[in-house]
Design a protein around this motif. Structure first.
Motif, PDB file in Angstrom:
ATOM      1  N   GLY A  61       0.808  -1.207   0.000  1.00 50.24           N
ATOM      2  CA  GLY A  61       0.000   0.000   0.000  1.00 50.24           C
ATOM      3  C   GLY A  61       0.847   1.266   0.000  1.00 50.24           C
ATOM      4  N   VAL A  62       0.210   2.380   0.325  1.00 49.00           N
ATOM      5  CA  VAL A  62       0.901   3.674   0.326  1.00 49.00           C
ATOM      6  C   VAL A  62       0.833   4.327   1.707  1.00 49.00           C
ATOM      7  N   GLU A  63       0.716   3.515   2.747  1.00 53.25           N
ATOM      8  CA  GLU A  63       0.544   4.050   4.096  1.00 53.25           C
ATOM      9  C   GLU A  63       1.739   4.863   4.565  1.00 53.25           C
ATOM     10  N   LEU A  64       2.954   4.402   4.253  1.00 53.37           N
ATOM     11  CA  LEU A  64       4.127   5.150   4.697  1.00 53.37           C
ATOM     12  C   LEU A  64       4.175   6.515   4.031  1.00 53.37           C
ATOM     13  N   LEU A  65       3.858   6.575   2.755  1.00 55.78           N
ATOM     14  CA  LEU A  65       3.849   7.855   2.052  1.00 55.78           C
ATOM     15  C   LEU A  65       2.806   8.791   2.638  1.00 55.78           C
ATOM     16  N   THR A  66       1.585   8.321   2.807  1.00 50.50           N
ATOM     17  CA  THR A  66       0.528   9.205   3.299  1.00 50.50           C
ATOM     18  C   THR A  66       0.808   9.669   4.726  1.00 50.50           C
ATOM     19  N   ALA A  67       1.389   8.789   5.560  1.00 48.05           N
ATOM     20  CA  ALA A  67       1.732   9.192   6.924  1.00 48.05           C
ATOM     21  C   ALA A  67       2.827  10.248   6.922  1.00 48.05           C
ATOM     22  N   THR A  68       3.835  10.059   6.081  1.00 46.50           N
ATOM     23  CA  THR A  68       4.928  11.028   6.011  1.00 46.50           C
ATOM     24  C   THR A  68       4.420  12.381   5.526  1.00 46.50           C
ATOM     25  N   MET A  69       3.573  12.371   4.514  1.00 48.27           N
ATOM     26  CA  MET A  69       3.019  13.620   4.005  1.00 48.27           C
ATOM     27  C   MET A  69       2.129  14.297   5.046  1.00 48.27           C
ATOM     28  N   HIS A  70       1.400  13.503   5.821  1.00 47.00           N
ATOM     29  CA  HIS A  70       0.526  14.068   6.850  1.00 47.00           C
ATOM     30  C   HIS A  70       1.322  14.792   7.932  1.00 47.00           C
ATOM     31  N   HIS A  71       2.449  14.211   8.329  1.00 50.51           N
ATOM     32  CA  HIS A  71       3.243  14.784   9.417  1.00 50.51           C
ATOM     33  C   HIS A  71       4.266  15.823   8.937  1.00 50.51           C
ATOM     34  N   TYR A  72       4.483  15.898   7.633  1.00 46.63           N
ATOM     35  CA  TYR A  72       5.498  16.814   7.091  1.00 46.63           C
ATOM     36  C   TYR A  72       5.104  18.265   7.390  1.00 46.63           C
ATOM     37  N   PRO A  73       6.045  19.075   7.890  1.00 48.97           N
ATOM     38  CA  PRO A  73       5.728  20.465   8.269  1.00 48.97           C
ATOM     39  C   PRO A  73       5.704  21.407   7.071  1.00 48.97           C
ATOM     40  N   GLY A  74       4.854  21.113   6.121  1.00 50.57           N
ATOM     41  CA  GLY A  74       4.762  21.928   4.922  1.00 50.57           C
ATOM     42  C   GLY A  74       3.834  21.246   3.926  1.00 50.57           C
ATOM     43  N   GLU A  75       3.721  21.835   2.755  1.00 52.22           N
ATOM     44  CA  GLU A  75       2.841  21.301   1.724  1.00 52.22           C
ATOM     45  C   GLU A  75       3.623  20.401   0.778  1.00 52.22           C
ATOM     46  N   LEU A  76       3.062  19.224   0.506  1.00 53.34           N
ATOM     47  CA  LEU A  76       3.618  18.309  -0.479  1.00 53.34           C
ATOM     48  C   LEU A  76       2.507  17.938  -1.458  1.00 53.34           C
ATOM     49  N   ASP A  77       2.856  17.861  -2.721  1.00 53.81           N
ATOM     50  CA  ASP A  77       1.883  17.574  -3.767  1.00 53.81           C
ATOM     51  C   ASP A  77       1.964  16.096  -4.141  1.00 53.81           C
ATOM     52  N   PRO A  78       0.903  15.307  -3.858  1.00 53.35           N
ATOM     53  CA  PRO A  78       0.955  13.875  -4.178  1.00 53.35           C
ATOM     54  C   PRO A  78       1.128  13.600  -5.669  1.00 53.35           C
ATOM     55  N   GLU A  79       0.643  14.506  -6.517  1.00 52.20           N
ATOM     56  CA  GLU A  79       0.836  14.301  -7.953  1.00 52.20           C
ATOM     57  C   GLU A  79       2.316  14.371  -8.314  1.00 52.20           C
ATOM     58  N   ARG A  80       3.031  15.326  -7.737  1.00 49.06           N
ATOM     59  CA  ARG A  80       4.455  15.446  -8.041  1.00 49.06           C
ATOM     60  C   ARG A  80       5.231  14.265  -7.469  1.00 49.06           C
ATOM     61  N   VAL A  81       4.831  13.796  -6.273  1.00 49.46           N
ATOM     62  CA  VAL A  81       5.476  12.606  -5.712  1.00 49.46           C
ATOM     63  C   VAL A  81       5.292  11.426  -6.657  1.00 49.46           C
ATOM     64  N   MET A  82       4.078  11.226  -7.146  1.00 52.75           N
ATOM     65  CA  MET A  82       3.820  10.092  -8.024  1.00 52.75           C
ATOM     66  C   MET A  82       4.487  10.263  -9.390  1.00 52.75           C
ATOM     67  N   ALA A  83       4.604  11.500  -9.857  1.00 53.63           N
ATOM     68  CA  ALA A  83       5.312  11.715 -11.124  1.00 53.63           C
ATOM     69  C   ALA A  83       6.769  11.276 -11.003  1.00 53.63           C
ATOM     70  N   TRP A  84       7.418  11.669  -9.907  1.00 59.82           N
ATOM     71  CA  TRP A  84       8.784  11.211  -9.674  1.00 59.82           C
ATOM     72  C   TRP A  84       8.817   9.705  -9.453  1.00 59.82           C
TER      73      TRP A  84
END
Length: 293
Positions: A226-249
């Protein structure tokens, strides 16, 4: 800058004697070499007396990466770094304390992913907030042109159009400029040391440099089920992250990894097939609610 003249126990011991004389005479355990035919990868590490790690190189290309890591570690005020015991560029050697534990790949099924994401977000937030004059990161994933031209033969016929569509989508998403921060550059599970559910160290800063923050998360969607580690990291990250850009990379990262391994006759890390990896990407897009169109 002076790198080792050769890869040998004698050359390593001599460098240790000069850079960290307090460790002279202690037993040194070397690693098996990989990619030894290409001078680009003429670097390795050894364990000293079961307590320290010594990194070294014996070509200019590899030495430049290690010298860069030494300079980066000397400046970073961030958590989860291994303690530097000694370093030098003449001779070139980096000695850090050995951190006990296992890679994230080995423990991902046994740890709390939300807690793991919180710790990784703490590291990334501190790293990405660092100032300083750094060069651009060495961007490693295969380009969309390479994937478009060469990946098709490794996918199923019914997947080939999907891969082409993904490449077009990646170009569109990453075509819009994004601000740069200091990134680790190679933050896969093998460069993380975990013990008892706790992140103990992040290692290997040879490719650290400036890139967008999402670049550092490009391997996260494929770490664990699954993608639980990614979503948890993005949730706790002290800023904005774009899931589309993460998936593009991630598309470039995952398909690029499958491509070079398949072309080189090297098994994929999980010993499955490129078509199965394409299917996994489809599932990850769906799980994140990202539509690559």
């Amino acid at each position: 800058m002076r790198w080792l003249a050769e890869y040998s126990l004698e050359a390593i011991a001599q460098a240790v004697r000069q850079v960290a004389p307090e460790l002279d005479g202690r037993p040194i355990t070397t690693r098996a070499l990989v990619n030894k035919d290409d001078p680009m990868w003429w670097s390795s590490s050894a364990v000293i007396d079961g307590q320290y790690v010594a990194k070294f190189a014996w070509s200019r290309a590899a030495a430049e990466r290690l010298a860069h890591e030494i300079a980066v570690l000397d400046e970073l005020p961030v958590p989860y770094l291994p303690k530097v015991v000694a370093s030098s560029t003449d001779p070139l050697l980096l000695v850090t304390e050995l951190v006990a534990g296992a890679s994230l790949f080995e423990v991902i099924d046994s740890i709390d992913r939300d807690e793991a994401g919180r710790q990784l977000a703490s590291f990334l937030g501190a790293l990405h907030a660092c100032g300083g004059a750094y060069p651009p990161a060495t961007l490693q994933p295969a380009s969309t042109d390479v994937l478009r031209k060469r990946f098709g033969r490794w996918a199923r016929p019914d997947q080939q159009a999907t891969v082409i569509k993904w490449c077009e989508w990646v170009e569109k998403v990453l075509g819009t400029p994004r601000g740069s921060v200091l990134v680790h550059g190679d933050l896969h599970g093998g460069n993380q040391v975990w013990d008892g559910g706790q992140l103990r160290a992040v290692v290997d800063f040879e490719t650290a440099g400036l890139a967008e923050p999402e670049y550092d998360l490009r391997a996260f969607p494929g770490t664990g089920p699954g993608v639980e580690l990614l979503t948890a990291t993005m949730h706790h990250y002290p800023g904005e992250l774009d899931p589309e850009r993460v998936m593009a990379w991630h598309v470039r990262h995952a398909l690029g990894d499958a491509l070079w391994r398949s072309e080189a006759g090297v098994p994929l890390p999980d010993h499955r097939t490129p078509p199965e990896w394409v299917a996994d990407l489809t599932d990850r897009f769906a799980a994140l609610g990202v539509a690559p169109s």
